[in-house]
Design a protein around this motif. Structure first.
Motif, PDB file in Angstrom:
ATOM      1  N   LYS A 107       0.825  -1.216   0.000  1.00  0.00           N
ATOM      2  CA  LYS A 107       0.000   0.000   0.000  1.00  0.00           C
ATOM      3  C   LYS A 107       0.856   1.263   0.000  1.00  0.00           C
ATOM      4  CE  LYS A 107      -3.403  -0.157   3.060  1.00  0.00           C
ATOM      5  NZ  LYS A 107      -4.087  -0.590   4.310  1.00  0.00           N
ATOM      6  N   ALA A 108       2.091   1.153   0.470  1.00  0.00           N
ATOM      7  CA  ALA A 108       2.976   2.314   0.535  1.00  0.00           C
ATOM      8  C   ALA A 108       3.725   2.565  -0.774  1.00  0.00           C
ATOM      9  CB  ALA A 108       3.983   2.132   1.670  1.00  0.00           C
ATOM     10  N   GLN A 109       3.603   1.653  -1.760  1.00  0.00           N
ATOM     11  CA  GLN A 109       4.305   1.813  -3.034  1.00  0.00           C
ATOM     12  C   GLN A 109       3.539   2.773  -3.946  1.00  0.00           C
ATOM     13  OE1 GLN A 109       7.398   0.343  -3.286  1.00  0.00           O
ATOM     14  NE2 GLN A 109       6.851  -0.125  -1.160  1.00  0.00           N
ATOM     15  N   PRO A 110       4.242   3.440  -4.876  1.00  0.00           N
ATOM     16  CA  PRO A 110       3.558   4.329  -5.827  1.00  0.00           C
ATOM     17  C   PRO A 110       2.475   3.617  -6.632  1.00  0.00           C
ATOM     18  CG  PRO A 110       5.928   4.693  -5.888  1.00  0.00           C
ATOM     19  CD  PRO A 110       5.706   3.475  -5.039  1.00  0.00           C
ATOM     20  N   SER A 111       2.733   2.369  -7.002  1.00  0.00           N
ATOM     21  CA  SER A 111       1.723   1.512  -7.634  1.00  0.00           C
ATOM     22  C   SER A 111       2.079   0.076  -7.303  1.00  0.00           C
ATOM     23  CB  SER A 111       1.668   1.716  -9.157  1.00  0.00           C
ATOM     24  OG  SER A 111       2.869   1.269  -9.761  1.00  0.00           O
ATOM     25  N   ALA A 112       1.057  -0.740  -7.121  1.00  0.00           N
ATOM     26  CA  ALA A 112       1.300  -2.114  -6.699  1.00  0.00           C
ATOM     27  C   ALA A 112       0.202  -3.018  -7.223  1.00  0.00           C
ATOM     28  CB  ALA A 112       1.370  -2.201  -5.173  1.00  0.00           C
ATOM     29  N   ALA A 113       0.491  -4.319  -7.198  1.00  0.00           N
ATOM     30  CA  ALA A 113      -0.493  -5.302  -7.652  1.00  0.00           C
ATOM     31  C   ALA A 113      -0.364  -6.574  -6.833  1.00  0.00           C
ATOM     32  CB  ALA A 113      -0.327  -5.615  -9.131  1.00  0.00           C
ATOM     33  N   ILE A 114      -1.501  -7.160  -6.532  1.00  0.00           N
ATOM     34  CA  ILE A 114      -1.583  -8.503  -5.952  1.00  0.00           C
ATOM     35  C   ILE A 114      -2.266  -9.372  -6.993  1.00  0.00           C
ATOM     36  CG2 ILE A 114      -2.565  -9.936  -4.126  1.00  0.00           C
ATOM     37  CD1 ILE A 114      -2.689  -7.291  -2.437  1.00  0.00           C
ATOM     38  N   ALA A 119     -12.121  -3.971  -0.990  1.00  0.00           N
ATOM     39  CA  ALA A 119     -11.553  -3.326   0.192  1.00  0.00           C
ATOM     40  C   ALA A 119     -10.391  -2.397  -0.164  1.00  0.00           C
ATOM     41  CB  ALA A 119     -11.096  -4.383   1.192  1.00  0.00           C
ATOM     42  N   LEU A 120      -9.676  -2.709  -1.240  1.00  0.00           N
ATOM     43  CA  LEU A 120      -8.512  -1.912  -1.649  1.00  0.00           C
ATOM     44  C   LEU A 120      -8.843  -0.933  -2.769  1.00  0.00           C
ATOM     45  CD1 LEU A 120      -5.817  -4.742  -1.572  1.00  0.00           C
ATOM     46  CD2 LEU A 120      -5.894  -2.748  -0.058  1.00  0.00           C
ATOM     47  N   ARG A 121     -10.132  -0.713  -3.014  1.00  0.00           N
ATOM     48  CA  ARG A 121     -10.541   0.077  -4.180  1.00  0.00           C
ATOM     49  C   ARG A 121     -10.028   1.516  -4.146  1.00  0.00           C
ATOM     50  NH1 ARG A 121     -14.126  -0.065  -0.358  1.00  0.00           N
ATOM     51  NH2 ARG A 121     -15.594   1.628   0.081  1.00  0.00           N
ATOM     52  N   ASP A 122      -9.780   2.059  -2.945  1.00  0.00           N
ATOM     53  CA  ASP A 122      -9.329   3.446  -2.827  1.00  0.00           C
ATOM     54  C   ASP A 122      -7.831   3.553  -2.551  1.00  0.00           C
ATOM     55  OD1 ASP A 122     -11.916   4.477  -3.255  1.00  0.00           O
ATOM     56  OD2 ASP A 122     -12.427   4.207  -1.135  1.00  0.00           O
ATOM     57  N   VAL A 160      -5.860  -5.428  -7.511  1.00  0.00           N
ATOM     58  CA  VAL A 160      -6.020  -6.857  -7.209  1.00  0.00           C
ATOM     59  C   VAL A 160      -6.499  -7.567  -8.469  1.00  0.00           C
ATOM     60  CG1 VAL A 160      -7.162  -8.580  -5.766  1.00  0.00           C
ATOM     61  CG2 VAL A 160      -6.529  -6.350  -4.798  1.00  0.00           C
ATOM     62  N   ILE A 161      -5.708  -8.517  -8.922  1.00  0.00           N
ATOM     63  CA  ILE A 161      -5.950  -9.208 -10.190  1.00  0.00           C
ATOM     64  C   ILE A 161      -6.088 -10.708  -9.929  1.00  0.00           C
ATOM     65  CG2 ILE A 161      -5.001  -9.717 -12.491  1.00  0.00           C
ATOM     66  CD1 ILE A 161      -3.367  -7.095 -12.198  1.00  0.00           C
ATOM     67  N   GLU A 162      -6.996 -11.324 -10.638  1.00  0.00           N
ATOM     68  CA  GLU A 162      -7.162 -12.782 -10.565  1.00  0.00           C
ATOM     69  C   GLU A 162      -6.824 -13.384 -11.914  1.00  0.00           C
ATOM     70  OE1 GLU A 162     -10.659 -16.133  -9.681  1.00  0.00           O
ATOM     71  OE2 GLU A 162     -11.083 -13.995  -9.460  1.00  0.00           O
ATOM     72  N   ILE A 163      -5.950 -14.374 -11.911  1.00  0.00           N
ATOM     73  CA  ILE A 163      -5.749 -15.172 -13.113  1.00  0.00           C
ATOM     74  C   ILE A 163      -6.363 -16.545 -12.845  1.00  0.00           C
ATOM     75  CG2 ILE A 163      -3.689 -13.917 -13.868  1.00  0.00           C
ATOM     76  CD1 ILE A 163      -1.977 -16.215 -12.853  1.00  0.00           C
ATOM     77  N   ALA A 164      -7.203 -16.996 -13.763  1.00  0.00           N
ATOM     78  CA  ALA A 164      -7.904 -18.267 -13.588  1.00  0.00           C
ATOM     79  C   ALA A 164      -7.547 -19.186 -14.752  1.00  0.00           C
ATOM     80  CB  ALA A 164      -9.412 -18.040 -13.513  1.00  0.00           C
ATOM     81  N   PRO A 165      -6.495 -19.969 -14.609  1.00  0.00           N
ATOM     82  CA  PRO A 165      -6.048 -20.808 -15.721  1.00  0.00           C
ATOM     83  C   PRO A 165      -7.044 -21.906 -16.074  1.00  0.00           C
ATOM     84  CG  PRO A 165      -4.329 -20.570 -14.057  1.00  0.00           C
ATOM     85  CD  PRO A 165      -5.602 -20.066 -13.448  1.00  0.00           C
ATOM     86  N   PRO A 166      -7.043 -22.297 -17.337  1.00  0.00           N
ATOM     87  CA  PRO A 166      -7.764 -23.506 -17.745  1.00  0.00           C
ATOM     88  C   PRO A 166      -6.898 -24.717 -17.418  1.00  0.00           C
ATOM     89  CG  PRO A 166      -6.615 -22.604 -19.623  1.00  0.00           C
ATOM     90  CD  PRO A 166      -6.322 -21.681 -18.462  1.00  0.00           C
ATOM     91  N   TRP A 167      -7.207 -25.842 -17.989  1.00  0.00           N
ATOM     92  CA  TRP A 167      -6.333 -27.006 -17.898  1.00  0.00           C
ATOM     93  C   TRP A 167      -5.090 -26.687 -18.722  1.00  0.00           C
ATOM     94  CZ3 TRP A 167      -7.983 -32.531 -19.971  1.00  0.00           C
ATOM     95  CH2 TRP A 167      -6.947 -33.441 -19.712  1.00  0.00           C
ATOM     96  N   VAL A 168      -3.960 -26.532 -18.048  1.00  0.00           N
ATOM     97  CA  VAL A 168      -2.698 -26.203 -18.703  1.00  0.00           C
ATOM     98  C   VAL A 168      -1.767 -27.403 -18.564  1.00  0.00           C
ATOM     99  CG1 VAL A 168      -0.717 -24.621 -18.760  1.00  0.00           C
ATOM    100  CG2 VAL A 168      -3.015 -23.751 -18.220  1.00  0.00           C
ATOM    101  N   ASN A 169      -0.984 -27.650 -19.579  1.00  0.00           N
ATOM    102  CA  ASN A 169      -0.096 -28.813 -19.604  1.00  0.00           C
ATOM    103  C   ASN A 169       1.129 -28.577 -18.715  1.00  0.00           C
ATOM    104  OD1 ASN A 169       0.745 -31.383 -20.400  1.00  0.00           O
ATOM    105  ND2 ASN A 169       1.960 -30.567 -22.105  1.00  0.00           N
TER     106      ASN A 169
END
Length: 253
Positions: free
Chosen positions: A126-133, A168-171, A176-185
């Motif tokens: 939260k203290a970074q200029p921009s961040a991602a989870i 909760a982190l909208r402001d 916050v990003i979700e990656i939802a993989p398919p069946w990956v080899n």
């Protein structure tokens, strides 16, 4: 999200999707720190990617998470991206007795691990200029597998947690990003080379392309119909509901 100029920590990154993402971000010039339980595998990946760093982490251990998070914040003060990727996928049968110890390990790894890791780093991010989870869930969060019932439930729970955390982190400056993989080899269960499984290289390429946009949920085209089963507008509904509670709090006492 921005795809370069980041300091990125990835859990469970010695093989499969985790390693694929780590190497893709590394090629773009990011400082990438990977983690896993086995030092030999960490050394193998970092040796193949000069400049990448590795640290041992037991994602099921609160003590290990605390130690690693403290090291990260001290050694890499510009850390601004956390990718919660570590997971395991044993088979089970919900129509029969399920081994309690195995279930606890799945839930501790796949659900509590990301929650604990994020909690340990959240104030720093939260203290970074921009961040991602970035949380790695799965298509089974929307279309559960009977043969992996506890795993599917753990990913559905992480999907739910991701959406509430995003709200909760909208402001804040944390995306916050979700990656939802398919069946990956990959070797998550075993690398079968089944033609129904998406090649790892193709999955990483498409996921990186989408991560470079403003999308909050990364879904490859092959599973979009499955994701649409509960509705891609699901988060909008959740956001409106939570906002209504913010605007009209439930009386206490």
């Amino acid at each position: 999200m921005q795809l370069s100029g980041n300091t990125i920590f990835i859990t469970g990154a010695t093989s499969g999707i985790g390693r694929g993402l780590a190497e893709a971000f590394h090629r773009l010039g990011n400082q990438v720190i990977i983690s896993g339980r086995r030092k030999a595998l960490l050394d193998e990946v970092t040796a193949a990617n000069p400049g990448m760093q590795g640290i041992e982490l037991d994602i099921t251990s609160p003590e290990s998470i605390k130690s690693v998070s403290e090291w990260l914040m001290s050694t890499h003060p510009t850390l601004n991206v956390l990718i919660n990727n570590a997971g395991l996928m044993p088979f089970d049968d919900p129509a029969a007795e399920i081994d309690d110890a195995v279930s606890l390990t799945i839930l501790t790894t796949n659900l509590l691990g990301p929650i604990r890791m994020t909690s340990a780093l959240i104030e720093h991010l939260k203290a970074q200029p921009s961040a991602a989870i970035i949380h790695n869930t799965s298509v089974v969060a929307f279309m559960p597998l009977a043969g992996n019932a506890v795993y599917s439930a753990s990913k559905a729970a992480l999907h739910s947690y991701t959406q509430t955390q995003r709200f909760a982190l909208r402001d804040t400056r944390v995306k916050v990003i979700e990656i939802a993989p398919p069946w990956v080899n990959t070797d998550l269960i075993y690398k079968s080379d089944d033609p129904r499984a998406m090649p790892l290289e193709a999955y990483i390429e498409d996921t990186m392309r989408q991560l470079g946009t403003d999308e909050e949920e990364i879904i490859v085209d092959g599973i979009r119909a499955l994701r649409d089963n509960p509705g891609t507008g699901e988060y909008a509904l959740i956001a409106r509901f939570n906002q209504s509670l913010v605007d009209n709090p439930i009386p206490v006492g």
